[in-house]
Design a protein around this motif. Structure first.
Motif, PDB file in Angstrom:
ATOM      1  N   PHE A 134       0.843  -1.204   0.000  1.00  0.00           N
ATOM      2  CA  PHE A 134       0.000   0.000   0.000  1.00  0.00           C
ATOM      3  C   PHE A 134       0.875   1.249   0.000  1.00  0.00           C
ATOM      4  O   PHE A 134       0.670   2.167  -0.798  1.00  0.00           O
ATOM      5  N   TYR A 137       2.594   1.677  -3.377  1.00  0.00           N
ATOM      6  CA  TYR A 137       1.662   2.077  -4.431  1.00  0.00           C
ATOM      7  C   TYR A 137       1.333   3.562  -4.322  1.00  0.00           C
ATOM      8  O   TYR A 137       1.293   4.278  -5.334  1.00  0.00           O
ATOM      9  N   LEU A 138       1.115   4.054  -3.111  1.00  0.00           N
ATOM     10  CA  LEU A 138       0.830   5.486  -2.930  1.00  0.00           C
ATOM     11  C   LEU A 138       2.028   6.336  -3.335  1.00  0.00           C
ATOM     12  O   LEU A 138       1.862   7.385  -3.973  1.00  0.00           O
ATOM     13  N   ASN A 141       2.167   6.478  -7.058  1.00  0.00           N
ATOM     14  CA  ASN A 141       0.966   7.034  -7.701  1.00  0.00           C
ATOM     15  C   ASN A 141       0.451   8.226  -6.905  1.00  0.00           C
ATOM     16  O   ASN A 141      -0.519   8.106  -6.131  1.00  0.00           O
ATOM     17  N   VAL A 144      -3.337   8.888  -6.604  1.00  0.00           N
ATOM     18  CA  VAL A 144      -4.053   8.000  -5.679  1.00  0.00           C
ATOM     19  C   VAL A 144      -3.784   8.439  -4.239  1.00  0.00           C
ATOM     20  O   VAL A 144      -4.693   8.451  -3.409  1.00  0.00           O
ATOM     21  N   TYR A 148      -6.487   9.532  -1.401  1.00  0.00           N
ATOM     22  CA  TYR A 148      -6.489   8.982  -0.039  1.00  0.00           C
ATOM     23  C   TYR A 148      -6.500  10.114   0.989  1.00  0.00           C
ATOM     24  O   TYR A 148      -7.246  10.064   1.969  1.00  0.00           O
ATOM     25  N   PHE A 173     -10.828   1.415   0.502  1.00  0.00           N
ATOM     26  CA  PHE A 173      -9.789   2.109  -0.262  1.00  0.00           C
ATOM     27  C   PHE A 173      -8.446   1.405  -0.067  1.00  0.00           C
ATOM     28  O   PHE A 173      -7.730   1.111  -1.029  1.00  0.00           O
ATOM     29  N   ARG A 176      -8.340  -2.050  -1.803  1.00  0.00           N
ATOM     30  CA  ARG A 176      -8.252  -1.935  -3.265  1.00  0.00           C
ATOM     31  C   ARG A 176      -6.834  -1.599  -3.718  1.00  0.00           C
ATOM     32  O   ARG A 176      -6.286  -2.238  -4.612  1.00  0.00           O
ATOM     33  N   TYR A 177      -6.215  -0.610  -3.053  1.00  0.00           N
ATOM     34  CA  TYR A 177      -4.897  -0.174  -3.515  1.00  0.00           C
ATOM     35  C   TYR A 177      -3.753  -1.035  -2.976  1.00  0.00           C
ATOM     36  O   TYR A 177      -2.678  -1.057  -3.560  1.00  0.00           O
ATOM     37  N   THR A 178      -4.007  -1.781  -1.934  1.00  0.00           N
ATOM     38  CA  THR A 178      -3.029  -2.790  -1.514  1.00  0.00           C
ATOM     39  C   THR A 178      -2.960  -3.872  -2.584  1.00  0.00           C
ATOM     40  O   THR A 178      -1.864  -4.317  -2.965  1.00  0.00           O
ATOM     41  N   LYS A 180      -3.712  -3.555  -5.751  1.00  0.00           N
ATOM     42  CA  LYS A 180      -3.039  -2.978  -6.923  1.00  0.00           C
ATOM     43  C   LYS A 180      -1.528  -2.933  -6.692  1.00  0.00           C
ATOM     44  O   LYS A 180      -0.742  -3.165  -7.618  1.00  0.00           O
ATOM     45  N   GLY A 181      -1.119  -2.645  -5.475  1.00  0.00           N
ATOM     46  CA  GLY A 181       0.305  -2.653  -5.140  1.00  0.00           C
ATOM     47  C   GLY A 181       0.900  -4.040  -5.263  1.00  0.00           C
ATOM     48  O   GLY A 181       2.009  -4.208  -5.776  1.00  0.00           O
TER      49      GLY A 181
END
Length: 193
Positions: A134, A137-138, A141, A144, A148, A173, A176-178, A180-181
């Motif tokens: 996570f 990814y942040l 990105n 994103v 957040y 949230f 989802r992005y974990t 994607k990471g």
């Protein structure tokens, strides 16, 4: 004055509300300082990896002024001995799970409110932990990360005095992005990789 251990959850939430602050470059130094103390004083277990996680680890992200640290340990370790080592550094146990061999600790919570520096320490066995994906990814990105931050600002207003509800409202949230990471960084943190 009541000790923290004597306070109800409602009293604790009043004393320690959700407060978001602008990004602070000092968070990285706070992390490094505390990491060195842990490395020097943890004698009862072998450290696999230590990472700065959470919102304070993401450049430019609004955050609660709390530095989150993920401490991963190798092999078999005794939770009581690890706790004893960390308590010598003024860490306070918040939660413990003997089956999963995890401990959550904090530092910087006082009977009069937050100290200048506040930390959460998450002790876990070496693993492929979502918190790392996570964070990465942040960082990779910024759009994103901005979304957040906007979500957290909305939730701060709604759940200022309810930490559990604030955390729960972020779950979709974060999940989802974990994921994607994990897809983007494919096993980056798998032990032995």
């Amino acid at each position: 004055m009541k000790k923290l251990e004597e306070m109800s959850l409602h009293e604790l939430w009043q004393l320690f509300p959700i407060v978001l602050k602008a990004p602070d470059p000092n968070y990285q130094r706070w992390y490094e300082d505390e990491k060195q103390k842990i490395v020097q004083h943890l004698h009862s277990a072998a450290i696999y990896r230590i990472n700065h996680i959470g919102s304070t680890s993401v450049p430019g992200l609004i955050a609660k002024p709390t530095v989150d640290i993920l401490l991963e340990l190798v092999g078999s370790y005794d939770l009581d001995s690890v706790i004893s080592d960390l308590q010598s550094l003024k860490w306070r146990v918040m939660a413990r799970n003997d089956r999963l061999k995890t401990i959550d600790l904090n530092k910087g919570y006082t009977p009069t409110g937050f100290a200048e520096k506040v930390y959460h320490l998450h002790v876990k066995p070496a693993g492929d932990w979502g918190e790392l994906y996570f964070r990465d990814y942040l960082i990779a990105n910024p759009k994103v990360a901005k979304q957040y931050g906007e979500l957290k600002l909305k939730l701060e207003q709604k759940y200022k005095y309810n930490r559990d509800a604030y955390t729960a409202a972020k779950t979709d949230f974060v999940t989802r992005y974990t994921q994607k990471g994990r897809e983007a960084f494919n096993g980056r943190y798998r032990p032995g990789k």
